[in-house]
Design a protein around this motif. Sequence first.
Motif, short mmCIF file in Angstrom:
data_model
loop_
_atom_site.label_atom_id
_atom_site.label_comp_id
_atom_site.label_asym_id
_atom_site.label_seq_id
_atom_site.Cartn_x
_atom_site.Cartn_y
_atom_site.Cartn_z
N LYS A 94 41.12 40.66 50.17
CA LYS A 94 40.80 39.70 51.21
C LYS A 94 41.84 38.58 51.30
O LYS A 94 42.10 38.05 52.38
N VAL A 95 42.42 38.21 50.15
CA VAL A 95 43.24 37.01 50.09
C VAL A 95 44.74 37.29 50.01
O VAL A 95 45.54 36.51 50.52
N ARG A 96 45.12 38.38 49.40
CA ARG A 96 46.55 38.63 49.14
C ARG A 96 47.45 38.50 50.36
O ARG A 96 48.53 37.90 50.26
N PRO A 97 47.06 39.01 51.53
CA PRO A 97 47.95 38.85 52.69
C PRO A 97 48.16 37.39 53.10
O PRO A 97 49.11 37.08 53.82
N ALA A 98 47.27 36.49 52.65
CA ALA A 98 47.38 35.08 53.00
C ALA A 98 48.15 34.27 51.95
O ALA A 98 48.38 33.07 52.15
N VAL A 99 48.55 34.90 50.86
CA VAL A 99 49.28 34.20 49.80
C VAL A 99 50.78 34.36 50.03
O VAL A 99 51.27 35.46 50.31
N VAL A 221 37.34 34.93 37.64
CA VAL A 221 38.17 34.41 38.73
C VAL A 221 39.54 35.10 38.70
O VAL A 221 39.95 35.65 37.67
N LEU A 222 40.24 35.02 39.83
CA LEU A 222 41.57 35.61 39.96
C LEU A 222 42.57 34.55 40.41
O LEU A 222 42.25 33.72 41.26
N ALA A 223 43.77 34.60 39.87
CA ALA A 223 44.88 33.76 40.34
C ALA A 223 45.89 34.66 41.03
O ALA A 223 46.27 35.71 40.50
N ASP A 232 53.75 38.19 44.73
CA ASP A 232 52.55 39.01 44.93
C ASP A 232 51.98 39.52 43.61
O ASP A 232 51.87 40.72 43.38
N SER A 233 51.61 38.58 42.75
CA SER A 233 51.14 38.94 41.41
C SER A 233 49.71 38.45 41.22
O SER A 233 49.33 37.38 41.69
N LEU A 234 48.92 39.25 40.51
CA LEU A 234 47.53 38.93 40.23
C LEU A 234 47.31 38.76 38.74
O LEU A 234 47.91 39.46 37.93
N SER A 235 46.45 37.82 38.38
CA SER A 235 46.00 37.71 37.00
C SER A 235 44.52 37.34 37.01
O SER A 235 44.05 36.68 37.93
N MET A 236 43.81 37.77 35.99
CA MET A 236 42.36 37.63 35.98
C MET A 236 41.89 36.99 34.69
O MET A 236 42.49 37.15 33.63
N GLY A 237 40.80 36.26 34.77
CA GLY A 237 40.22 35.64 33.59
C GLY A 237 38.87 35.06 33.93
O GLY A 237 38.24 35.45 34.91
N ILE A 238 38.45 34.10 33.13
CA ILE A 238 37.16 33.46 33.35
C ILE A 238 37.33 31.95 33.47
O ILE A 238 38.37 31.38 33.10
#
Length: 455
Positions: A94-99, A221-223, A232-238
Amino acid sequence: MGLFDDDFYSTKVSRRARSTSSRDEFAFSNKKGIRSWSNVQVAFVASFTSAAAVLLLFVLVFGGGGLDIGSSAASVSASGSNSLEQRTIQASAKVRPAVVSVINEQTVPYGLLPDTGKSDGQAEGGTAEEGQLSGSKQEVGVGSGVIYKLKDGKAYIITNNHVIAGAESVKVMLVNGEKREARIVGSDQITDLAVLEMDGKDIKTVAQIGQSSKLQPAEFVLAIGNPLGLGDSLSMGIVSKTHRVVPVSLNEDGVYDWQQEVIQVNVSINEGNSGGPLIDMDGKVVGINSMKIAEVGVEGLGFAIPIDNAMPVIDSLMDKGYVSRPYLGVYTVDLEQYFAQKNMDGQAAAGDGTTEQGQGATPGGEATDLPELNLPDEVFEGVIVLEAVGPAQEAGIKLNDVIVKLDDKSISSTMELRQYLYEEKHIGDEIKVTYYRGGKLKTASFKLAEKTKDE
């Protein structure tokens, strides 16, 4: 022996059982007036009767509450799509194209160009002169941003102030690799937020703004961003803590002069992630990634500006280009720093008449550059005025005055001075400043003005 290799689960029937069953069936079928039923029919009727009895008992005991076979089946069939993995994929999509990646460009002196091994002059076919500016802009920093609004053919991007600080021009790189020119709409050093504007042609995706107040500890949550320029990089945590207050140095001089309210996460936040969105599992922006603790032995300490705190600032930047705040009109340094420096100078003078760097004390042992404030012995906290402008100057406050109170609030640092002004006062409010000048206690009362963009 197999898992079901026992008598209870055996499908074999003994010869004796078969013969007994045959006699029973023969006897039963020859009873006058009774229809002959097969074993299968009898079993079916028995099973159906048992099921009806169980259902009736359930209704009698529980009243039928919550009995929804259709919805239960639907929830079971959809359970696969509600897995954490699927939610993560859907949220990021949902968000990646807006980053976007945000590129800070500045004019740099002659020197080695990145990745070329040649000087600016050599790269352009000329010669470089020492200290002369090349006249060409170079990429000096890359961060991230998120498109949050489309209006009148323009796309608006949230990012960090420190990402675009000092920029002579700003470029934005879309997720497809396309670069576009961007304009700085407004920025705010205090909250470390900025808004950019670019051409909105073919921009289809705008990030949804969520509510950081609804976050809970341990929530996933995702950064999303551009760490180390990788894009265009994703990272995940809490979420480690929903509300954390950390001291920051606005001038990056090592002196803490403000406190930032942040969301603490264990998500990987690296250089280049700044300005990118922190999103929840619904794909909504709940924070703007801002900083991390970068010390040896420290891991998993990332921070994001809560979106609930950010949006009023963003709205003000969109409206005015700056954040409207009450303005006292003083530039200060903490009295604690003054005493620390004076003590260092005194120790150096007591040695060989010079400091370690050869400055700060004369050969006679007298400290230089530090004024004599002549404060009473009991005064150890306050802020020294380095310059007075605007309302403070008009009220008679001068260089080297030591402010110790605002109204009835004791002030021990620049941080406390800012906090009191921004959190307790408003533009146009009357304020009483208590200060020392030449060892004498004085007061001045005046109205707070509005801090403009230039101020």
